[in-house]
Design a protein around this motif. Sequence first.
Motif, PDB file in Angstrom:
ATOM      1  N   ARG A   1       0.738  -1.237  -0.081  1.00  0.00           N
ATOM      2  CA  ARG A   1       0.020  -0.150   0.004  1.00  0.00           C
ATOM      3  C   ARG A   1       0.816   1.331  -0.057  1.00  0.00           C
ATOM      4  O   ARG A   1       0.764   2.150  -0.745  1.00  0.00           O
ATOM      5  CB  ARG A   1      -0.845   0.133   1.345  1.00  0.00           C
ATOM      6  CG  ARG A   1      -1.937   1.160   1.476  1.00  0.00           C
ATOM      7  CD  ARG A   1      -3.062   0.898   2.217  1.00  0.00           C
ATOM      8  NE  ARG A   1      -3.483   2.227   2.758  1.00  0.00           N
ATOM      9  CZ  ARG A   1      -4.756   2.267   3.393  1.00  0.00           C
ATOM     10  NH1 ARG A   1      -5.131   1.049   3.932  1.00  0.00           N
ATOM     11  NH2 ARG A   1      -5.616   3.175   3.693  1.00  0.00           N
TER      12      ARG A   1
ATOM     13  N   MET B   1      -4.137   4.717   7.526  1.00  0.00           N
ATOM     14  CA  MET B   1      -3.863   3.164   7.897  1.00  0.00           C
ATOM     15  C   MET B   1      -3.887   3.242   9.367  1.00  0.00           C
ATOM     16  O   MET B   1      -4.515   2.007   9.701  1.00  0.00           O
ATOM     17  CB  MET B   1      -2.366   2.853   7.291  1.00  0.00           C
ATOM     18  CG  MET B   1      -2.323   2.486   5.810  1.00  0.00           C
ATOM     19  SD  MET B   1      -0.710   2.216   5.347  1.00  0.00           S
ATOM     20  CE  MET B   1      -0.296   0.878   5.937  1.00  0.00           C
TER      21      MET B   1
ATOM     22  N   VAL C   1      -5.018  -0.833  10.476  1.00  0.00           N
ATOM     23  CA  VAL C   1      -4.510  -1.686   9.789  1.00  0.00           C
ATOM     24  C   VAL C   1      -3.324  -2.585  10.478  1.00  0.00           C
ATOM     25  O   VAL C   1      -3.108  -3.792  10.335  1.00  0.00           O
ATOM     26  CB  VAL C   1      -3.743  -1.056   8.634  1.00  0.00           C
ATOM     27  CG1 VAL C   1      -3.323  -2.396   7.536  1.00  0.00           C
ATOM     28  CG2 VAL C   1      -4.910  -0.581   7.617  1.00  0.00           C
TER      29      VAL C   1
END
Length: 422
Positions: free
Chosen positions: A242, A367, A372
């Motif tokens: 990502r 995030m 995450v």
Amino acid sequence: MVPDNVVETASLAGAGPAASKAPGKSASAYAAALLAIERHRPPGAPGADPRPVRSVGVIGAGLMASQLALVFAKQLGVPVLITDLSQAKVDGALAWVAAHLDKLVRRGQLSQTAARELGDLVRGTVDKNEYRNCDVVIEAVFEELSVKRAVLADIEPLLRADALLLTNTSSLCVTAMGRGLAHPERLVGLHFFNPVAVLPLVEIIRTENNDDASVATACSLARLLGKTAVLVTDTPGFVVNRILTRLFCELLQVIDDGADIELADHALDPLGLPMTPLTLLGFIGPAVQLHICETMHAAYPDRFYVSTSLAAIADARLRGYLDKPGTVLPEAAALLPAADAGNPPVPDTDAIQARILDALAEEVGLMLAEKVVAGPAEVDLCMLLGANFPQHQGGLTPLLDLSGASRRVWGTEFHPGSGFAE
């Protein structure tokens, strides 16, 4: 504001008056402390007892699958079974394993006896029914959701009820892969990095369906393989891909808008990254990176750009934007969009660097807001061990603090009080 789970990490950073006067040293000490912690269980991992792993199956016979088979055999000392659709592919994987063992013997890293014993642990077949005796089965097939779903649905009925099912996906949704399975609770993502034997990071992707025993077994397996595991929630791209894909997207958009390729590619040189972004893209491969960009764009269309030049380069089957020495390929330059007189002025190196760092600061903050990972330290661990980000910069988040990107985007630092931004 930076999300609540951006926590104070001054104790890790060794922050204090001396640290605030020398942020580079403080960031290096922070990274050294991160890497020195012995992680028997990553933060957030369940306390359930892991199941024993006495045999492993690998679905696929490509390079990644072959590497996985050898690492499992070498680190666990258990039988490993490789399967694929054709005997020729299986034979190719076994030949790769044998050749790699021979290379280790020639280098003096392995004795003839040890190489023979390891080679005997790895065998191949086209009979999927032999997976019935495996404690763990990992798929390492083409990175396409429909392909992986079909493979998992085909293999699941053949497995024991207590067998752990793993996917080596680099960016796809593990939850989506498990839809239609009889036991999605035992499907866990285990994202290894290439080359498998060298890079120490494993991202363990946990879904809302997982039971604690399956996740605990995956965490234990990573430790037995000698890897550092970071527990990641099931979101597109996870951590490393990502962040790297956001970096690629920003850089390629600048190039597509008319910036000089070499100027843009070297804009991050002062950060001390292991290689330039376009050099890394050449190793990944344009088609693979394009596929990842498209996957991330589908999930976050406002932040992840699909480059027209990258699509053209992938379609032309070029190795990337650069040749092996790092010079821009004329064929790649010819595929760039024509400059538009109406476009804003092309940014200079400093502006490109600031744009990319601000984008990364935004992505890290989001995030953390999505939970995450447990916190900034896990982001840095991923980038240090999975992408070789420089230790002297602390990984990523101390660098974002020091550069001012964290404050520009979020109004504060990821590590307030650490001294990184002083």
